[in-house]
Design a protein around this motif. Structure first.
Motif, PDB file in Angstrom:
ATOM      1  N   LYS A  24       1.095  -1.018  -0.399  1.00 16.04           N
ATOM      2  CA  LYS A  24      -0.404   0.133   0.201  1.00 16.04           C
ATOM      3  C   LYS A  24       0.702   1.108   0.336  1.00 16.04           C
ATOM      4  CE  LYS A  24      -3.971  -1.947   2.602  1.00 16.04           C
ATOM      5  NZ  LYS A  24      -4.366  -1.922   3.412  1.00 16.04           N
ATOM      6  N   GLU A  25       2.072   1.106   0.235  1.00 14.41           N
ATOM      7  CA  GLU A  25       2.813   1.849   0.291  1.00 14.41           C
ATOM      8  C   GLU A  25       4.296   1.625   0.032  1.00 14.41           C
ATOM      9  OE1 GLU A  25       3.651   2.490   5.231  1.00 14.41           O
ATOM     10  OE2 GLU A  25       2.659   3.936   4.152  1.00 14.41           O
ATOM     11  N   VAL A  26       5.316   2.188  -0.608  1.00 13.20           N
ATOM     12  CA  VAL A  26       6.608   2.373  -0.428  1.00 13.20           C
ATOM     13  C   VAL A  26       7.978   2.367   0.981  1.00 13.20           C
ATOM     14  CG1 VAL A  26       8.837   2.746  -1.580  1.00 13.20           C
ATOM     15  CG2 VAL A  26       6.438   3.711  -2.949  1.00 13.20           C
ATOM     16  N   PRO A  27       8.205   1.072   1.440  1.00 14.02           N
ATOM     17  CA  PRO A  27       9.402   1.207   2.432  1.00 14.02           C
ATOM     18  C   PRO A  27      10.411   1.989   2.566  1.00 14.02           C
ATOM     19  CG  PRO A  27       8.786  -1.620   1.368  1.00 14.02           C
ATOM     20  CD  PRO A  27       8.215  -0.212  -0.042  1.00 14.02           C
ATOM     21  N   GLU A  28       9.787   2.076   4.233  1.00 12.03           N
ATOM     22  CA  GLU A  28      10.935   3.421   3.994  1.00 12.03           C
ATOM     23  C   GLU A  28      12.545   3.316   3.171  1.00 12.03           C
ATOM     24  OE1 GLU A  28      11.282   6.211   5.197  1.00 12.03           O
ATOM     25  OE2 GLU A  28       8.802   6.554   5.142  1.00 12.03           O
ATOM     26  N   CYS A  29      12.289   1.690   3.751  1.00 10.16           N
ATOM     27  CA  CYS A  29      14.280   1.479   3.125  1.00 10.16           C
ATOM     28  C   CYS A  29      14.591   1.424   1.291  1.00 10.16           C
ATOM     29  CB  CYS A  29      14.747  -0.158   3.638  1.00 10.16           C
ATOM     30  SG  CYS A  29      13.889  -1.312   2.715  1.00 10.16           S
ATOM     31  N   VAL A  30      13.221   1.773   1.105  1.00  6.83           N
ATOM     32  CA  VAL A  30      13.585   1.884  -1.101  1.00  6.83           C
ATOM     33  C   VAL A  30      14.546   3.672  -0.474  1.00  6.83           C
ATOM     34  CG1 VAL A  30      12.419   2.782  -2.846  1.00  6.83           C
ATOM     35  CG2 VAL A  30      11.778   0.115  -1.454  1.00  6.83           C
ATOM     36  N   TYR A  31      14.957   3.997   0.125  1.00  9.14           N
ATOM     37  CA  TYR A  31      14.756   5.323  -0.541  1.00  9.14           C
ATOM     38  C   TYR A  31      16.271   5.689   0.202  1.00  9.14           C
ATOM     39  CZ  TYR A  31      10.121   6.074  -0.545  1.00  9.14           C
ATOM     40  OH  TYR A  31       8.313   6.435  -1.286  1.00  9.14           O
ATOM     41  N   THR A  32      16.491   4.593   0.143  1.00  8.50           N
ATOM     42  CA  THR A  32      18.107   4.485   0.676  1.00  8.50           C
ATOM     43  C   THR A  32      19.425   3.986  -0.058  1.00  8.50           C
ATOM     44  OG1 THR A  32      18.223   2.419   1.803  1.00  8.50           O
ATOM     45  CG2 THR A  32      17.862   4.125   3.381  1.00  8.50           C
ATOM     46  N   LEU A  33      17.900   2.927  -1.179  1.00  6.11           N
ATOM     47  CA  LEU A  33      19.000   2.729  -2.208  1.00  6.11           C
ATOM     48  C   LEU A  33      19.488   3.793  -3.337  1.00  6.11           C
ATOM     49  CD1 LEU A  33      17.367  -0.746  -2.693  1.00  6.11           C
ATOM     50  CD2 LEU A  33      18.931  -0.132  -1.585  1.00  6.11           C
ATOM     51  N   THR A  34      20.499   4.985  -2.884  1.00  6.56           N
ATOM     52  CA  THR A  34      20.335   6.431  -3.735  1.00  6.56           C
ATOM     53  C   THR A  34      21.090   5.858  -5.038  1.00  6.56           C
ATOM     54  OG1 THR A  34      22.953   6.378  -2.710  1.00  6.56           O
ATOM     55  CG2 THR A  34      20.637   7.770  -1.692  1.00  6.56           C
ATOM     56  N   LYS A  35      21.586   4.538  -5.733  1.00  6.54           N
ATOM     57  CA  LYS A  35      22.396   4.776  -6.882  1.00  6.54           C
ATOM     58  C   LYS A  35      20.664   3.778  -7.585  1.00  6.54           C
ATOM     59  CE  LYS A  35      26.141   5.519  -5.374  1.00  6.54           C
ATOM     60  NZ  LYS A  35      27.053   7.010  -5.591  1.00  6.54           N
ATOM     61  N   LEU A  36      19.878   3.852  -7.164  1.00  9.88           N
ATOM     62  CA  LEU A  36      18.942   3.071  -8.319  1.00  9.88           C
ATOM     63  C   LEU A  36      18.541   3.915  -8.992  1.00  9.88           C
ATOM     64  CD1 LEU A  36      15.862   1.725  -6.215  1.00  9.88           C
ATOM     65  CD2 LEU A  36      17.777   1.182  -7.045  1.00  9.88           C
ATOM     66  N   SER A  37      18.889   3.002 -10.598  1.00 15.59           N
ATOM     67  CA  SER A  37      18.369   4.133 -11.565  1.00 15.59           C
ATOM     68  C   SER A  37      16.918   3.268 -12.003  1.00 15.59           C
ATOM     69  CB  SER A  37      19.121   3.668 -12.852  1.00 15.59           C
ATOM     70  OG  SER A  37      19.209   2.309 -13.069  1.00 15.59           O
ATOM     71  N   ALA A  38      16.317   2.279 -11.602  1.00 15.00           N
ATOM     72  CA  ALA A  38      14.865   1.647 -12.435  1.00 15.00           C
ATOM     73  C   ALA A  38      14.046   0.837 -10.628  1.00 15.00           C
ATOM     74  CB  ALA A  38      15.182   0.837 -13.584  1.00 15.00           C
ATOM     75  N   LEU A  39      12.962   1.249 -11.163  1.00 15.00           N
ATOM     76  CA  LEU A  39      11.898   0.884  -9.537  1.00 15.00           C
ATOM     77  C   LEU A  39      10.896   0.673 -10.436  1.00 15.00           C
ATOM     78  CD1 LEU A  39      12.291   1.542  -6.803  1.00 15.00           C
ATOM     79  CD2 LEU A  39      10.814   3.206  -6.496  1.00 15.00           C
ATOM     80  N   LEU A  40      10.322  -0.335  -9.469  1.00 14.70           N
ATOM     81  CA  LEU A  40       9.289  -1.123 -10.106  1.00 14.70           C
ATOM     82  C   LEU A  40       8.349  -1.421  -9.866  1.00 14.70           C
ATOM     83  CD1 LEU A  40      10.907  -3.680 -13.119  1.00 14.70           C
ATOM     84  CD2 LEU A  40      10.182  -1.505 -13.435  1.00 14.70           C
ATOM     85  N   LEU A  41       7.489  -0.641  -9.065  1.00 14.38           N
ATOM     86  CA  LEU A  41       6.349  -0.911  -8.230  1.00 14.38           C
ATOM     87  C   LEU A  41       5.008  -1.095  -8.901  1.00 14.38           C
ATOM     88  CD1 LEU A  41       7.167   1.881  -6.893  1.00 14.38           C
ATOM     89  CD2 LEU A  41       7.943   0.139  -5.966  1.00 14.38           C
ATOM     90  N   ASN A  42       4.746  -1.759 -10.134  1.00 15.13           N
ATOM     91  CA  ASN A  42       4.017  -1.759 -10.820  1.00 15.13           C
ATOM     92  C   ASN A  42       2.683  -3.359 -10.165  1.00 15.13           C
ATOM     93  OD1 ASN A  42       6.013  -2.825 -11.857  1.00 15.13           O
ATOM     94  ND2 ASN A  42       4.250  -4.498 -13.114  1.00 15.13           N
ATOM     95  N   GLN A  52      10.473  11.841   0.250  1.00 14.39           N
ATOM     96  CA  GLN A  52      11.569  11.008   0.166  1.00 14.39           C
ATOM     97  C   GLN A  52      12.126  10.055  -0.990  1.00 14.39           C
ATOM     98  OE1 GLN A  52       8.782  10.826   2.683  1.00 14.39           O
ATOM     99  NE2 GLN A  52       9.561  10.353   4.398  1.00 14.39           N
ATOM    100  N   LEU A  53      11.184  10.182  -1.925  1.00 20.70           N
ATOM    101  CA  LEU A  53      11.752   9.929  -3.500  1.00 20.70           C
ATOM    102  C   LEU A  53      12.556  10.739  -3.421  1.00 20.70           C
ATOM    103  CD1 LEU A  53      10.783   7.929  -5.324  1.00 20.70           C
ATOM    104  CD2 LEU A  53       9.565   9.298  -6.803  1.00 20.70           C
ATOM    105  N   LEU A  54      13.085  11.562  -3.632  1.00 11.56           N
ATOM    106  CA  LEU A  54      13.599  13.265  -4.545  1.00 11.56           C
ATOM    107  C   LEU A  54      15.561  12.548  -3.631  1.00 11.56           C
ATOM    108  CD1 LEU A  54      12.069  16.629  -2.876  1.00 11.56           C
ATOM    109  CD2 LEU A  54      11.882  14.813  -5.624  1.00 11.56           C
ATOM    110  N   ALA A  55      15.036  11.963  -2.612  1.00  8.31           N
ATOM    111  CA  ALA A  55      16.876  10.686  -2.555  1.00  8.31           C
ATOM    112  C   ALA A  55      17.138  10.152  -3.814  1.00  8.31           C
ATOM    113  CB  ALA A  55      16.610  10.554  -0.508  1.00  8.31           C
ATOM    114  N   LEU A  56      16.137   9.406  -4.194  1.00  4.50           N
ATOM    115  CA  LEU A  56      16.653   8.889  -6.201  1.00  4.50           C
ATOM    116  C   LEU A  56      17.012   9.694  -6.235  1.00  4.50           C
ATOM    117  CD1 LEU A  56      14.147   6.349  -5.333  1.00  4.50           C
ATOM    118  CD2 LEU A  56      16.233   6.276  -3.988  1.00  4.50           C
ATOM    119  N   GLN A  57      18.390  10.241  -6.512  1.00  6.19           N
ATOM    120  CA  GLN A  57      18.745  11.406  -7.703  1.00  6.19           C
ATOM    121  C   GLN A  57      18.787  10.742  -9.099  1.00  6.19           C
ATOM    122  OE1 GLN A  57      21.189  13.472  -6.173  1.00  6.19           O
ATOM    123  NE2 GLN A  57      19.258  14.289  -4.387  1.00  6.19           N
ATOM    124  N   HIS A  58      19.178   9.269  -8.856  1.00  3.56           N
ATOM    125  CA  HIS A  58      19.825   8.645 -10.249  1.00  3.56           C
ATOM    126  C   HIS A  58      18.640   8.223 -10.796  1.00  3.56           C
ATOM    127  CE1 HIS A  58      23.971   9.582  -9.216  1.00  3.56           C
ATOM    128  NE2 HIS A  58      23.561   9.615  -8.187  1.00  3.56           N
TER     129      HIS A  58
END
Length: 348
Positions: A24-42, A52-58
């Motif tokens: 129902k929501e994106v887990p907090e730990c995901v936002y620590t993965l600052t090197k992520l370039s692709a995030l699939l939440l479908n 906090q999504l702004l932490a994923l600058q890449h």
């Protein structure tokens, strides 16, 4: 989910697949993965995205398809690294101008299967967009600002409520595919001949009576046009009225003829009158003479075999619009243009 995120963190992965996890929501730990370039939440039940999504600058690819979003998350307007955004199969009713205006690096935008009624003019900010899909929504209009998307290659407007397409769409000269099936289009705008790379045109299930004048010049490989109300070649008697051109039309034709050579005094003076110049941009050329004119005097049609259109191999023949400047041209023998007749139905 935690295992997936842990593996991504330890392995410094640039991709994380959390689709179909009943979240129902994106887990907090995901936002620590600052090197992520692709995030699939479908295929979840996500209703919002936190700041906090702004932490994923890449982050360049985000898939939020088939979730429970009722609006485009505001935070996305600040994720300028995004190149691919999938928001299909949610409950979105509007595209906020401030959000869309911040996604200037988008290449792919998928809004299929939502409840969107209009796209904001700010869509012109997506100058790098190549693929736009708004299939199965409630679009009633498409903004003229689409003409600014000069990198656009494919657009899908199928299954909406559109009654027209803006002529500015033809400024996107790199378009290779236009899907506009199952709408309420009664015509396609003039200027389609500018799309020198158009390979696929799908306008099935509309209310078209004929194609625009330069249709037969397109390099089409695929055409879908079934389910329209095209005019048929059925000879009928015509009633010709005397030609009485307005002073505006006479003056416009004179100016257009003088401007054609590019060296006359009229041609040199036109830039001083932007309103007049803008009006004359709507002018046409007679399919027979081919003299210039401003107002369509006689709309005709000719029937073109699809074998002569691009690389199509269809045996079908379709009606294509032609414009004539006068009955004098229409009465010249030897041409293949037919005036379009409107049947009068007697009341019961």
């Amino acid at each position: 989910m935690a295992v997936s995120a842990f593996r991504a963190l330890c392995g410094k992965s640039t991709s994380l697949n959390l689709s179909s996890r009943k979240m129902k929501e994106v887990p907090e730990c995901v936002y620590t993965l600052t090197k992520l370039s692709a995030l699939l939440l479908n295929n979840n039940t996500i209703t919002a995205l936190p700041v906090q999504l702004l932490a994923l600058q890449h982050l360049t690819e985000l898939n939020l398809g088939n979730n429970a979003l009722t609006e485009v998350p505001a935070v996305l307007g600040h994720v300028q690294s995004l190149k691919k955004l999938y928001l299909f199969s949610n409950h979105i009713t509007a595209v906020p101008p401030d959000v869309i205006g911040g996604l200037q690096n988008l290449i792919v935008l998928n809004l299929n299967h939502n409840h969107i009624q209009r796209l904001p003019p700010e869509i012109k900010s997506l100058r790098k967009l190549q693929h736009l899909s708004v299939l199965d929504n409630q679009l009633e209009d498409v903004p003229e600002d689409l003409g600014h998307l000069t990198e656009l290659r494919e657009i899908n407007l199928t299954s909406n409520r559109l009654t027209r397409l803006p002529k500015q769409l033809y400024q996107c000269k790199g378009l290779t595919k236009i899907h506009a099936a199952r709408n309420r289009l009664s015509s396609l705008p003039e200027g389609i001949g500018k799309l020198k790379q158009l390979a696929v045109l799908d306008v099935a299930g509309n209310k078209l009576s004929m194609f625009p004048t330069e249709f037969h010049l397109l390099p089409l490989r695929e055409l879908y046009c079934e389910g329209n109300s095209f005019v048929r070649r059925e000879p009928t008697s015509s009633v010709q009225k005397a030609e009485v051109l307005t002073l505006k039309e006479l003056a416009a034709r004179l100016v257009l003829r003088e401007d054609r050579g590019g060296v006359s005094l009229v041609h040199r003076m036109l830039p001083r009158y932007p309103g007049l110049r803008s009006m004359l941009l709507e002018a046409s050329r007679c399919a027979l003479c081919p003299g210039p004119f401003l107002t369509t005097w006689l709309e005709c049609v000719h029937f073109v075999s699809l074998r002569k259109v691009g690389k199509l191999r269809s045996p079908l023949t379709v009606p294509v619009r032609a414009r004539l400047c006068s009955y004098a041209c229409f009465n010249v023998k030897g041409h293949s243009y037919y005036a379009v007749a409107t049947r009068h139905v007697e009341p019961n």
